[in-house]
Design a protein around this motif. Structure first.
Motif, mmCIF file in Angstrom:
data_model
loop_
_atom_site.group_PDB
_atom_site.id
_atom_site.type_symbol
_atom_site.label_atom_id
_atom_site.label_comp_id
_atom_site.label_asym_id
_atom_site.label_seq_id
_atom_site.Cartn_x
_atom_site.Cartn_y
_atom_site.Cartn_z
ATOM 1 N N HIS A 29 -20.418 0.782 -38.155
ATOM 2 C CA HIS A 29 -21.390 0.482 -37.106
ATOM 3 C C HIS A 29 -22.790 0.922 -37.529
ATOM 4 O O HIS A 29 -23.780 0.189 -37.330
ATOM 5 N N ASN A 33 -26.246 -1.347 -38.146
ATOM 6 C CA ASN A 33 -27.434 -1.045 -37.348
ATOM 7 C C ASN A 33 -28.609 -0.583 -38.195
ATOM 8 O O ASN A 33 -29.770 -0.847 -37.857
ATOM 9 N N SER A 36 -31.292 -2.975 -39.310
ATOM 10 C CA SER A 36 -32.268 -3.465 -38.329
ATOM 11 C C SER A 36 -33.663 -2.892 -38.553
ATOM 12 O O SER A 36 -34.650 -3.498 -38.133
ATOM 13 N N SER A 47 -24.672 -9.218 -37.553
ATOM 14 C CA SER A 47 -24.264 -9.168 -36.145
ATOM 15 C C SER A 47 -23.647 -10.487 -35.709
ATOM 16 O O SER A 47 -22.675 -10.501 -34.933
ATOM 17 N N LEU A 148 -31.400 -6.105 -29.416
ATOM 18 C CA LEU A 148 -31.293 -4.681 -29.755
ATOM 19 C C LEU A 148 -32.612 -3.969 -29.497
ATOM 20 O O LEU A 148 -32.647 -2.887 -28.897
#
Length: 222
Positions: A29, A33, A36, A47, A148
């Motif tokens: 995870h 992330n 990003s 994603s 996000l």
């Protein structure tokens, strides 16, 4: 399941194995992330794959949810059993002398993380289900980064995430390292494994904190 509840060793092993499984997911995870903050396009691509791949959605995701529920249920069972044992042996037990504050308060950090997961599901998982299955929007592979980013507009919401990651670090600091011992990992590599677990407990939550701050600042810089 009744055997797990009755056997102290089995409970600890089950707790450790489910925790190690969740650590693996946490790393995956985090890896997605983290993209990003330097490549929104790559984050969107990853994603989109995770959000549309049927194996991820209908096989791995239910296993993950079961793992989370199992880990926390076992945690509560262990806490209840430990409290009962301490009540019986109270005259001989000095918790502060025999265990660190963190090891004696895993349930506290666990409850904070559980509350954070509720917030996280509310922020991301529920809207994703609504977007795909209730409102039935056509799939947009470029939507993920902006969605996000929007979650971190509020400084209050960003602060809640940061506090949660601090408690995650505290939980991992004891839990990850002790999980190796619970599964019998006591050999010449155990010292290195413990050092790795301690480093992981700092680096990964700190990485999540950095992601939260960068996303918050990037949204306000436009």
């Amino acid at each position: 399941m009744s055997g797990l509840i009755k056997s102290s060793i089995a409970r600890k092993v089950a707790m450790a194995l489910s925790g190690l499984f969740l650590v693996f997911f946490l790393l995956q995870h985090f890896s997605i992330n983290f993209t990003s903050i330097f490549s929104p396009d790559l984050f969107n691509e990853l994603s989109h794959f995770m959000g549309t791949n049927p194996i991820v959605q209908f096989a791995l995701q239910p296993v993950l949810i079961f793992g989370v529920v199992f880990h926390f249920v076992m945690g509560f069972i262990l806490e209840i059993k430990n409290r009962n044992a301490r009540a019986v042996k109270y005259a001989k037990y000095n918790g502060g002398a025999n265990a660190s504050w963190m090891s004696r308060n895993m349930i506290l950090s666990g409850l904070v993380i559980l509350a954070f997961l509720g917030l996280h599901f509310y922020d991301f998982w529920v809207p994703e289900l609504v977007h795909k299955y209730v409102e039935a929007h056509p799939e947009d592979p470029t939507r993920y980064y902006h969605e996000l980013q929007d979650k971190f507009i509020s400084p209050v919401r960003t602060g809640l995430y940061i506090i949660s990651f601090v408690f995650l670090a505290l939980h991992l600091w004891h839990g990850f390292a002790s999980s190796f011992q619970s599964v019998g990992f006591n050999n010449k590599f155990s010292v290195a494994a413990t050092k790795f677990a301690k480093a992981f407990a700092i680096v990964i939550p700190l990485g999540f904190i950095i992601i939260s701050i960068v996303l918050h600042l990037s949204k306000h810089s436009h």
